[in-house]
Write an enzyme that holds these catalytic residues in place. Sequence first.
Site, PDB file in Angstrom:
ATOM      1  N   ARG A 231      44.125  25.052  38.811  1.00  0.00           N
ATOM      2  CA  ARG A 231      44.683  25.638  40.020  1.00  0.00           C
ATOM      3  C   ARG A 231      46.029  24.982  40.321  1.00  0.00           C
ATOM      4  O   ARG A 231      46.203  23.772  40.159  1.00  0.00           O
ATOM      5  CB  ARG A 231      43.737  25.449  41.224  1.00  0.00           C
ATOM      6  CG  ARG A 231      42.516  26.346  41.222  1.00  0.00           C
ATOM      7  CD  ARG A 231      42.881  27.797  41.501  1.00  0.00           C
ATOM      8  NE  ARG A 231      41.723  28.670  41.589  1.00  0.00           N
ATOM      9  CZ  ARG A 231      41.211  29.348  40.574  1.00  0.00           C
ATOM     10  NH1 ARG A 231      41.727  29.215  39.357  1.00  0.00           N
ATOM     11  NH2 ARG A 231      40.169  30.151  40.757  1.00  0.00           N
ATOM     12  N   GLU A 260      52.521  31.271  43.454  1.00  0.00           N
ATOM     13  CA  GLU A 260      52.508  32.264  42.387  1.00  0.00           C
ATOM     14  C   GLU A 260      52.877  33.639  42.936  1.00  0.00           C
ATOM     15  O   GLU A 260      52.236  34.102  43.887  1.00  0.00           O
ATOM     16  CB  GLU A 260      51.130  32.307  41.722  1.00  0.00           C
ATOM     17  CG  GLU A 260      50.778  31.016  41.001  1.00  0.00           C
ATOM     18  CD  GLU A 260      49.444  31.077  40.251  1.00  0.00           C
ATOM     19  OE1 GLU A 260      48.763  32.134  40.326  1.00  0.00           O
ATOM     20  OE2 GLU A 260      49.086  30.082  39.603  1.00  0.00           O
ATOM     21  N   HIS A 278      49.647  32.428  34.548  1.00  0.00           N
ATOM     22  CA  HIS A 278      48.231  32.510  34.916  1.00  0.00           C
ATOM     23  C   HIS A 278      47.468  33.457  33.984  1.00  0.00           C
ATOM     24  O   HIS A 278      46.861  34.451  34.409  1.00  0.00           O
ATOM     25  CB  HIS A 278      48.065  32.948  36.364  1.00  0.00           C
ATOM     26  CG  HIS A 278      46.810  32.428  36.999  1.00  0.00           C
ATOM     27  ND1 HIS A 278      46.728  32.062  38.313  1.00  0.00           N
ATOM     28  CD2 HIS A 278      45.573  32.194  36.479  1.00  0.00           C
ATOM     29  CE1 HIS A 278      45.507  31.637  38.595  1.00  0.00           C
ATOM     30  NE2 HIS A 278      44.787  31.709  37.495  1.00  0.00           N
TER      31      HIS A 278
END
Length: 525
Positions: A231, A260, A278
């Site tokens: 994370r 993000e 990601h």
Amino acid sequence: MKRVLISDKLDESCVTLLKEKGFEVDYKAGLSKDDLLSIIKNYNILLVRSATKVTEEVINAASKLEIIGRAGTGVDNVDIKAANRKGIIVMNTPGGNTTSAAEHTVALMLSMCRMIPQANRSLVEGRWDRKLYSGTEFSGKTLGVIGLGKIGREVALLAKGLRMNVIGYDPVLSKEYADEIGVELFSLDDIYKNSDFISLHVPLTPATENMISKNELAKCKDGVKIINCARGGIVNEPDLLEGLNSGKVSSAAFDVFTEEPPTNYDLIKHPNFIATPHLGATTEEAQIRVAIQVVNQIADYYSGSEVMGIVNSSSLTYANNPFIKPFVELSEKIGLIQSQLIEKSSNKITVQVNGKKIIKYSDLFVAGVLKGLLENISEEPVNIVNSKVIADEKGIKVDVITSSENSYYANSITVSIELNNSKKVVTGTVLDESLRIVRIDGFNLEFKPEGNLLIYNNLDKPGVLSKVSSVLSSNNINIAGLTLGRTGLGKEAITVISCDEEIDNKTIESVAKLQFVENVMVVRL
């Protein structure tokens, strides 16, 4: 017939399987917020990935919604509290993307060693820079894995297959289970000191936010390599950039970021930094796997079968029992306290439930204790339903003792955690629907398990408390309340101080230096 809305891109096998199992399905990936709000009232089930934000507003508009299914692990995009209040089941697909995330971690690690992205970019730009991209071997190097949940364990196994030496940190994984998977458990400081590579596999919580920053990097080997596929926010990005610039960190590879998509590209553009957007769970196999898994879980729920992956069902099981609910909350609080009082893996956990009215719910309280113990270190959401499963996977064993009698309180819960040479014991009860901790390590006391707590042992001598108060005052920390447990005048005691502000490391160190004070700890609830 139950109606299902799929609002994110999911593999087509999800739609096919839902229809085969008798559900009516509408596939509407890419809905705007307004469009979702206007139609969600028509559906019993909402299936999402990470793009759809299932906010309190959406949930309140969902008059018929019974299940929110997340095809993936994280449920950051779902307002769990709002779902609890509406009695909506929230499901994820634990383990569905384990292989993909672990393989992506190793791929980034290998890319760092051989500087593959940089070399590729150079060649694409028309250069033949063989001498610039001399790599390093990973065989024989030491990989420190922080967080040994499903993904962390899979990374460890893959790394061992690459002939790496693997060490790990997980505060609740048993030594026996770690031995089974061939990982030697270390403290965090020893992970930093001994690792050539550090790979992070923990959830983002207040305890793990910025867990690797300037101070931790200073403890690492010169030239350490860092991988984060867990994370964003676990590693302090400005401090990492500083480490890359100085050479303390030779290279780093991230799949996740504090923001993000990221807006600060100074880190991403660093020549020794590798970034992916990601992609950890983004493989064909993982997407098919989580799509099928979430459908099967939903079907199991409606058929009355045992269901895995329910994130919040604990609130649905005890919410309507006003007597038991506070004791479940108490068990979670005790587990959370114990998770912060112990410094390393436990060999044995004992939960003792006393009281005629509560002993038949002992399994529920054990689940609550494990939830509190695991929630800050598990890489997947932990609740009353899955806490025992996650604990079992980590090799955690719990002994349960029940008694209908209690010489102090009508009903109480005690959790004992034995370490190699010591034991930590915490007892709590419920008084007038209010949670109370009433005993720690043989000392009788009473306080509410909430807020920021400074806990320390001391000799019961004049002036000790005033010196501690002075340290807190000098650091602008206000005392909200305190309690003291002692064995006798001038003898060993324990003090618990509730503070209005967070207690930082500087304050802890100052208190620990005081005469007659030892075992200084902070518990955040």
